[in-house]
Scaffold this active site. Sequence first.
Site, mmCIF file in Angstrom:
data_model
loop_
_atom_site.group_PDB
_atom_site.id
_atom_site.type_symbol
_atom_site.label_atom_id
_atom_site.label_comp_id
_atom_site.label_asym_id
_atom_site.label_seq_id
_atom_site.Cartn_x
_atom_site.Cartn_y
_atom_site.Cartn_z
ATOM 1 N N ARG A 10 32.988 14.694 -23.275
ATOM 2 C CA ARG A 10 31.526 14.577 -23.210
ATOM 3 C C ARG A 10 30.811 15.927 -23.136
ATOM 4 N NH1 ARG A 10 30.946 10.375 -18.487
ATOM 5 N NH2 ARG A 10 33.142 10.872 -18.208
ATOM 6 N N GLN A 71 50.787 18.643 -17.590
ATOM 7 C CA GLN A 71 50.783 17.205 -17.849
ATOM 8 C C GLN A 71 50.523 17.080 -19.356
ATOM 9 O OE1 GLN A 71 47.327 14.988 -16.770
ATOM 10 N NE2 GLN A 71 48.420 13.063 -16.529
HETATM 11 C C1 UD1 Z 1 38.467 9.424 -10.803
HETATM 12 C C2 UD1 Z 1 38.900 8.452 -9.708
HETATM 13 C C3 UD1 Z 1 37.679 7.706 -9.182
HETATM 14 C C4 UD1 Z 1 36.662 8.694 -8.677
HETATM 15 C C5 UD1 Z 1 36.307 9.701 -9.772
HETATM 16 C C6 UD1 Z 1 35.426 10.782 -9.217
HETATM 17 C C7 UD1 Z 1 41.129 7.741 -10.338
HETATM 18 C C8 UD1 Z 1 41.952 6.657 -10.931
HETATM 19 N N1 UD1 Z 1 39.838 7.517 -10.276
HETATM 20 O O1 UD1 Z 1 37.951 8.652 -11.855
HETATM 21 O O2 UD1 Z 1 38.048 6.841 -8.128
HETATM 22 O O3 UD1 Z 1 35.499 8.008 -8.237
HETATM 23 O O4 UD1 Z 1 37.497 10.316 -10.279
HETATM 24 O O5 UD1 Z 1 35.047 11.636 -10.237
HETATM 25 O O6 UD1 Z 1 41.648 8.743 -9.902
HETATM 26 N N2 UD1 Z 1 42.850 14.268 -14.857
HETATM 27 C C9 UD1 Z 1 44.048 14.802 -15.232
HETATM 28 N N3 UD1 Z 1 44.954 14.063 -15.900
HETATM 29 C C10 UD1 Z 1 44.712 12.765 -16.203
HETATM 30 C C11 UD1 Z 1 43.493 12.201 -15.836
HETATM 31 C C12 UD1 Z 1 42.572 12.976 -15.143
HETATM 32 O O7 UD1 Z 1 44.298 15.996 -14.965
HETATM 33 O O8 UD1 Z 1 45.584 12.154 -16.803
HETATM 34 C C13 UD1 Z 1 41.885 15.083 -14.141
HETATM 35 C C14 UD1 Z 1 40.648 15.351 -14.976
HETATM 36 O O9 UD1 Z 1 40.767 16.572 -15.682
HETATM 37 C C15 UD1 Z 1 39.562 15.435 -13.939
HETATM 38 C C16 UD1 Z 1 40.054 14.523 -12.818
HETATM 39 O O10 UD1 Z 1 41.449 14.388 -13.004
HETATM 40 O O11 UD1 Z 1 39.399 16.719 -13.414
HETATM 41 C C17 UD1 Z 1 39.361 13.195 -12.803
HETATM 42 O O12 UD1 Z 1 39.599 12.551 -14.022
HETATM 43 P P1 UD1 Z 1 38.581 11.516 -14.628
HETATM 44 O O13 UD1 Z 1 39.132 10.939 -15.849
HETATM 45 O O14 UD1 Z 1 37.243 12.126 -14.680
HETATM 46 O O15 UD1 Z 1 38.614 10.383 -13.481
HETATM 47 P P2 UD1 Z 1 37.644 9.216 -13.360
HETATM 48 O O16 UD1 Z 1 38.050 8.138 -14.271
HETATM 49 O O17 UD1 Z 1 36.258 9.702 -13.407
#
Ligand code: UD1
Length: 472
Positions: A10, A71
């Site tokens: 985004r 990852q």
């Molecule tokens: C996540 C939380 C949610 C919380 C929100 C706050 C989970 C399942 N959900 O959701 O409860 O309210 O954050 O912003 O954790 N990332 C990785 N690898 C991945 C996926 C994500 O490194 O495979 C990192 C992303 O770069 C980011 C963070 O984790 O910095 C959060 O990822 P994002 O996809 O934004 O999580 P949300 O679905 O928003």
Amino acid sequence: MILAAGQGTRMKSPLPKVLHLAAGAPLITWAIEAARDAGADDIVLVVGHAREAVIDAVRARFGDAVRFAVQAEQRGTADAVRAGMAAVRDDVTEVVITYGDVPCVPADALAQLSALRQSQKALLSLITTEVDDPTGYGRIVRDGRGHPVAIREHKDCTPEERKIRSVNPGLYAVDRAFLALALSSISSDNAQGEFYLTDLVALAARASKEGVAELPWEPLSLRGVNDRADLAAVEATLHARTADRHRRAGSTVAAGALIDRDVTIEPGVTLGPGVILRGRTTLASGATVDVGCVLEDAHVAGGATLKPYCVVTRSEVGVGATLGPFAHLRPESAVGDGAHVGNFVELKKTRLGPGAKANHLAYIGDGVIGARANIGAGTIFCNYDGFQKHTTTVGEGAFVGSNSSLVAPVTIGRDAYVGSGSVVTKDVPDEALAVGRARQENKLGYGARLRARLAAAKQALLSAAATTKPGH
Ligand code: UD1
Ligand code: CA
């Protein structure tokens, strides 16, 4: 452990999300510095998308203080932590997990989160916050006593659960042994088919009565960045916080002054509205930087005054010196103690000695100017021949008259004079006067003679026109 493997679609940018700048530093820098300030003795960054660029940027600033885990495929936050665990040192007993795209979290929040878990002997502690619009967040599900027992992701919520405004900002401190065990039991059996780190909360709550400890926090510091509107919002928070820090330390910072992360300001500085301080700029006590000045990697000594709208880049301003309004110091310039640089004066790679003056409308490039020298209005240092830059040296106490061109390489001697309007192509000895312009000649009575001649010429033209076209 800082998670930063996500793509950040985004942002609509080729630059990885965590490398976007907020208040003068990449988002990831803010996250790492917070972890450091909170006392983390080992930092693991989980990278994935565009990892080469992220690793390079982090190494450039932190060297070996941050270690990396990859990852390869983004399969959810629990999967990211699983990847990160491979890099966690064996002697570590607690892992604090944060995000690389949440830059306003204060170090204090992380330190408290860890202290709370340890004091309550909980398996896991988490920060919670209340927001008006919880869309997209995981919701905090509580038991009859109000203790958190699970986090339900937005997409998995029942309509009732969607109304919960207590949400998960994504910051946890977790017992290492519990974390390692729990990660192996988390599945991707949910609405998004992802491995949810948030499942840890239910696992910890089930494992023991005091399994989960909660640290409520205000939402502003916990805002994550998903798009460039979020980026602007967190930047405003970081700038406001930095300005307040300097105010509390004893500097006057007007509303609208923007101070970036790595700027150093001694107490007792005055900053006007709209001042922008970037890079590794330093301001010493007693410096005044008035309205609209933009400084990048600038060093301003005590008692110096920058009047409105000066631009200073990679340059130094000495004790008690005065700049502007509208002065421009380009890289590698140095204005000596008590020297003056006035309006519409541009310096490039020039040293202006103590007490020297260039008060109006001048271009001074590749100059070495002695103490107390005076560079008159409209002086140009002709430093470039189209191939090379050349140096102009002006001795101590020399006086360069207005509208002179000094054609480099050239040296003006100590206490020498250059007559106004001169084009100086030869060195001027100490104490000499150089005049390099056409000599003035006064022709007495010439004005009246000239007017008579011009009037006669016009009359002759009119008469000629009348004879060729009679009647008109
Ligand atoms: C996540 C939380 C949610 C919380 C929100 C706050 C989970 C399942 N959900 O959701 O409860 O309210 O954050 O912003 O954790 N990332 C990785 N690898 C991945 C996926 C994500 O490194 O495979 C990192 C992303 O770069 C980011 C963070 O984790 O910095 C959060 O990822 P994002 O996809 O934004 O999580 P949300 O679905 O928003
Ligand atoms: Ca997010």
